[in-house]
Scaffold this active site. Structure first.
Site, mmCIF file in Angstrom:
data_model
loop_
_atom_site.group_PDB
_atom_site.id
_atom_site.type_symbol
_atom_site.label_atom_id
_atom_site.label_comp_id
_atom_site.label_asym_id
_atom_site.label_seq_id
_atom_site.Cartn_x
_atom_site.Cartn_y
_atom_site.Cartn_z
ATOM 1 N N SER A 257 0.830 -1.200 0.000
ATOM 2 C CA SER A 257 0.000 0.000 0.000
ATOM 3 C C SER A 257 0.869 1.256 0.000
ATOM 4 O O SER A 257 2.089 1.169 0.100
ATOM 5 C CB SER A 257 -0.891 0.012 1.237
ATOM 6 N N LYS A 258 0.200 2.376 -0.083
ATOM 7 C CA LYS A 258 0.886 3.663 -0.103
ATOM 8 C C LYS A 258 1.804 3.840 1.100
ATOM 9 O O LYS A 258 2.838 4.483 1.017
ATOM 10 C CB LYS A 258 -0.151 4.792 -0.096
ATOM 11 N N ARG A 259 1.382 3.253 2.212
ATOM 12 C CA ARG A 259 2.184 3.346 3.430
ATOM 13 C C ARG A 259 3.601 2.819 3.202
ATOM 14 O O ARG A 259 4.565 3.316 3.764
ATOM 15 C CB ARG A 259 1.492 2.516 4.508
#
Ligand code: GLU
Length: 490
Positions: A257-259
């Site tokens: 994910s973007k994280r």
């Protein structure tokens, strides 16, 4: 398979933002499958969800496909027999299929208000075969009531009527037999009150009309597939063959994910890879291995070789962990394969972005020296700043190990010798001869000058061959840096 035996596959992104790396992998596997079977690869833009529409996203998707060389045979910008390839341009088409589903008893009208639906949500339940009987729809209302509402122009949606107590089965090329209990499938909205289709309706109508033979997409769509299968059956259509690709996982667990961009430095969008200077061939090669394996030890594949080797049978079903080191390792091979001229062109923007300047000749020399030492092109700059500016510090461990009592005197004498070399003679051979002569005269090993010279000029104890390095840094800068080191390190 659909009506003909021809392989036809599609990449069907929704233009909701930058193309995610997982999306590019889906496009790649579709591309490889199409080319392998001499079939067609289509790009279809699924833009019926106005609320998530991002105007620049379509260009972003096309740019990413172009950058990576995944050419499509039909698409919004190249046209094709089944145009238009943008669902918003096909909006009128979908309603009639929703109505056909109603006629076939596989869908129904629903007139629920926002409040009705909110109440359902508050109960924590979904609109499905357990709850539909308490709602306002053509299952609970008489035909006349329904007709009255329709005639009065009331707002309605059309929902899928999931059959009770049935098992919906389909074969997945990657997962084998898959089945879902109809109890667990919700009565999906197919046509919204604004008359536009949801993803599910538009997707199956287009896959059918565009004669798609294989639907190859991410695992996150697996749970949508039973709904699609029900619609294909109700419309009397043969469903395409399905293949759901494994999820791309973060090394920290969970879906990538973007994280992960922030915590692990793993770029998530294709544009990020582009900006960070990855080779498109390297990225594509790495992505091919992220879910598929050739069944051999081989890991480096040009696109054409990948086409040759690719098969869905060798795509695994379980999640695959993104491995940045592996990507960098793959990328490194593509950097090495570039001609020095090409590398100069590739690196120039990063040099300029860093605020440095260098002539083509100079960049050529730098590239020759470090091509084998970087994994990603911008590292030519970021790992070798000493080519462009004086070091402002010296690597501590290097100083401890390499800077000896005699170093200052030796380096200072070496600098004096270099002063007398003409600018145009200042090449690797000359600086080497000067250094070896001095070492002989002083009766020390060459290392006693080489190591301090490298530290002084680059600030580091490692790097490309020292004589080439000195020659490339240039006479004036070498002397200046040597004198400065003698001063600071004593
Ligand atoms: N529009 C869907 C997406 O954004 C397509 C899924 C599919 O391939 O069916 O990924």
């Amino acid at each position: 398979m659909a009506s003909s035996d021809r392989v036809r596959v599609r990449f069907a992104p929704s233009p909701t933002g930058h193309l995610h790396i997982g999306g590019l992998r889906t496009a790649l596997y579709n591309y490889l499958f199409a080319r392998k079977h001499g079939g067609d690869f289509l790009l279809r833009i699924e833009d019926t969800d106005q609320s998530r529409y991002v105007e620049t996203a379509e260009d972003d998707i096309m740019d990413a496909l172009q950058w990576t060389g995944l050419t499509y045979d039909e698409g919004p910008d190249v046209g094709g027999e089944h145009a238009p390839y943008r669902q918003s341009k096909r909006a009128d088409l979908y309603r009639s299929y929703a109505e056909k589903l109603v006629e076939a008893g596989a869908a129904y009208y629903a007139f629920d208000t926002e409040e009705d639906l909110a109440a359902l949500r508050d109960e924590g339940v979904t609109y499905d075969l357990h709850t539909r009987h308490q709602m306002r729809n053509s299952i609970t209302m008489s035909d006349d009531q329904v007709q009255d509402r329709l005639d009065a122009g009331a707002d309605y949606v059309i929902r899928l009527k999931v059959p009770e107590r049935e098992t919906v089965r389909f074969e997945d090329e990657i997962r084998g037999a898959v089945s879902f209990d109809s109890d667990e499938i919700d009565d999906q909205v197919l046509l919204k009150s604004d008359g536009l289709p949801t993803y599910h309706l538009a997707n199956i109508v287009d896959d059918h009309l565009m004669e798609i033979s294989h639907v190859i997409r991410g695992e996150e769509w697996l749970s949508s597939t039973p709904k699609h299968v029900l619609m294909y059956e109700a419309l009397g259509w043969t469903p395409p063959t399905f293949a759901h690709l494994p999820l791309i996982m973060s090394p920290n667990g969970g879906k990538l994910s973007k994280r992960d961009a922030n915590t692990l430095g793993i770029p998530v969008y294709v544009t990020d890879y582009q900006e960070e200077g990855y080779e498109p061939e390297g990225l594509v090669n790495y992505l091919a291995l992220l879910g598929w394996n050739p069944g051999t030890e081989e890991e480096l594949f040009a696109l054409d070789d990948m086409v040759e080797a690719f098969s869905l049978e060798r795509v695994g079903a379980s999640g695959v962990q993104f491995d940045l080191d592996k990507l960098r390792w793959v990328n490194e091979h593509y950097v090495r394969a570039l001609s020095v001229e090409a590398l100069v062109d590739r690196v120039r923007p990063y040099v300029e972005d860093a605020g440095y300047s260098a002539s083509d000749d100079r960049l050529h020399e730098i590239c020759e020296l470090v091509q084998e030492r970087v994994q990603v092109v911008p590292e030519i700059v970021t790992d070798n700043r000493y080519f462009f500016e004086d070091p402002d510090e010296y690597e501590e461990a290097g100083v401890e190990k390499r800077w000896k009592d005699a170093s200052a005197d030796l380096l200072s004498t070496y600098a004096d010798r270099l002063e007398s070399v003409e600018e145009e003679d200042f090449d690797a051979d000359t600086v080497e001869t000067e250094l070896r002569n001095l070492a002989d005269e002083e009766d020390v090993g060459a290392g006693a000058i080489i190591h301090p010279a490298r530290l002084a000029v680059s600030g580091r104890s490692y790097g490309p061959g020292v004589f080439g390095l000195l020659a490339t840094v240039g006479k004036q800068a070498c002397i200046r840096r040597m004198r400065r080191a003698v001063e600071t390190l004593g």
